[in-house]
Design a protein around this motif. Structure first.
Motif, PDB file in Angstrom:
ATOM      1  N   ASN A 135       2.740   6.640  -5.502  1.00 50.36           N
ATOM      2  CA  ASN A 135       2.769   8.030  -5.941  1.00 50.36           C
ATOM      3  C   ASN A 135       2.468   8.999  -4.810  1.00 50.36           C
ATOM      4  O   ASN A 135       2.372  10.194  -5.029  1.00 50.36           O
ATOM      5  N   GLY A 136       2.294   8.505  -3.603  1.00 51.78           N
ATOM      6  CA  GLY A 136       2.065   9.374  -2.464  1.00 51.78           C
ATOM      7  C   GLY A 136       0.607   9.658  -2.194  1.00 51.78           C
ATOM      8  O   GLY A 136       0.258  10.221  -1.165  1.00 51.78           O
ATOM      9  N   GLY A 140      -0.637   3.079  -6.374  1.00 47.31           N
ATOM     10  CA  GLY A 140       0.649   2.443  -6.558  1.00 47.31           C
ATOM     11  C   GLY A 140       0.658   1.443  -7.693  1.00 47.31           C
ATOM     12  O   GLY A 140      -0.311   1.330  -8.458  1.00 47.31           O
ATOM     13  N   LEU A 141       1.760   0.743  -7.788  1.00 44.58           N
ATOM     14  CA  LEU A 141       1.933  -0.318  -8.772  1.00 44.58           C
ATOM     15  C   LEU A 141       2.297  -1.585  -8.026  1.00 44.58           C
ATOM     16  O   LEU A 141       3.046  -1.542  -7.047  1.00 44.58           O
ATOM     17  N   PRO A 156      -1.541  -1.198 -11.942  1.00 43.58           N
ATOM     18  CA  PRO A 156      -1.847  -0.099 -11.019  1.00 43.58           C
ATOM     19  C   PRO A 156      -2.907  -0.521 -10.010  1.00 43.58           C
ATOM     20  O   PRO A 156      -3.737  -1.375 -10.292  1.00 43.58           O
ATOM     21  N   TYR A 157      -2.838   0.056  -8.832  1.00 43.32           N
ATOM     22  CA  TYR A 157      -3.897  -0.150  -7.847  1.00 43.32           C
ATOM     23  C   TYR A 157      -4.221   1.173  -7.179  1.00 43.32           C
ATOM     24  O   TYR A 157      -3.409   2.088  -7.130  1.00 43.32           O
ATOM     25  N   PHE A 158      -5.438   1.252  -6.691  1.00 40.15           N
ATOM     26  CA  PHE A 158      -5.924   2.430  -5.996  1.00 40.15           C
ATOM     27  C   PHE A 158      -6.441   1.982  -4.638  1.00 40.15           C
ATOM     28  O   PHE A 158      -6.762   0.807  -4.442  1.00 40.15           O
ATOM     29  N   ARG A 159      -6.546   2.892  -3.713  1.00 42.16           N
ATOM     30  CA  ARG A 159      -6.960   2.534  -2.350  1.00 42.16           C
ATOM     31  C   ARG A 159      -8.205   1.660  -2.328  1.00 42.16           C
ATOM     32  O   ARG A 159      -8.293   0.712  -1.578  1.00 42.16           O
ATOM     33  N   ALA A 164      -8.786  -4.276  -9.449  1.00 40.35           N
ATOM     34  CA  ALA A 164      -9.800  -4.066 -10.481  1.00 40.35           C
ATOM     35  C   ALA A 164      -9.224  -3.634 -11.820  1.00 40.35           C
ATOM     36  O   ALA A 164      -9.976  -3.351 -12.736  1.00 40.35           O
ATOM     37  N   HIS A 165      -7.921  -3.596 -11.939  1.00 37.29           N
ATOM     38  CA  HIS A 165      -7.321  -3.039 -13.144  1.00 37.29           C
ATOM     39  C   HIS A 165      -6.509  -4.072 -13.923  1.00 37.29           C
ATOM     40  O   HIS A 165      -5.962  -5.009 -13.359  1.00 37.29           O
TER      41      HIS A 165
END
Length: 185
Positions: A135-136, A140-141, A156-159, A164-165
């Motif tokens: 998503n910039g 992301g996925l 989904p993942y985050f930095r 963790a999801h």
């Protein structure tokens, strides 16, 4: 239920009619040999619905797409070359930012890799995770390629929380179905 290819065609037709500039950002499908090479590199099976996704398009030109969104929660699919590059970066970051010895790191990776697909496991990037949309904003996925009933789920993942999801969708087909419904409504 329709196939990924059928949903993709519906989505592309709706985008072409409603936003021709966005439609122009969709890249043509990659050569099949490129997807096959990725699968050999991963040494893991790519789900059939992800193969189908790439038979339809090699992502979008994210710069030209601007702030447009294809996948709910503000995601745009990456081209395969970017998928490979991003995956390697995430694996390198995971290794370089741990406080484990090489042996401890390898044991941890093996433990997490042996959990079934879809199992959250903390802020840790695994070789069986295939990023495919961003998503910039560092979010992301990924497709979880570990074995199990949820092989191929979309997570989904985050930095700071790569694993963790729980899965957002159980498959690419489920995701593309939601995307088609979104664009039709």
């Amino acid at each position: 239920m329709a196939t990924v290819d059928e949903y993709w065609q519906r989505i592309l037709n709706l985008i072409e009619d409603g936003d021709p500039e966005f439609y122009a950002t969709f890249r043509p499908p990659p050569p099949p040999r490129k997807v096959d090479a990725l699968e050999r590199r991963l040494r893991l099976p790519i789900p059939a619905d992800l193969h189908a996704w790439w038979r339809c398009s090699d992502g979008v030109d994210v710069v030209a797409a601007g702030l447009r969104v294809l996948i709910p929660d503000s995601y745009l699919p990456m081209p395969i070359d970017k998928v490979i590059e991003w995956r390697e970066q995430l694996l390198n970051i995971a290794f370089l930012t741990t406080n484990f010895s090489d042996l401890e790191y390898q044991h941890l990776v093996e433990r997490y890799e042996n959990e079934p697909a879809g199992t959250p496991n903390g802020a840790f990037w695994l070789p069986s995770r295939l990023p495919f949309a961003l998503n910039g904003g560092g979010v992301g996925l990924f497709i979880d390629l570990r074995a199990g009933p949820l092989h191929g789920c979309v997570v989904p993942y985050f930095r700071d929380s790569a694993g963790a999801h729980s899965p957002r969708w159980t498959s690419v087909l489920e995701m593309v179905t939601e995307v088609a419904d979104y664009f039709e409504n």
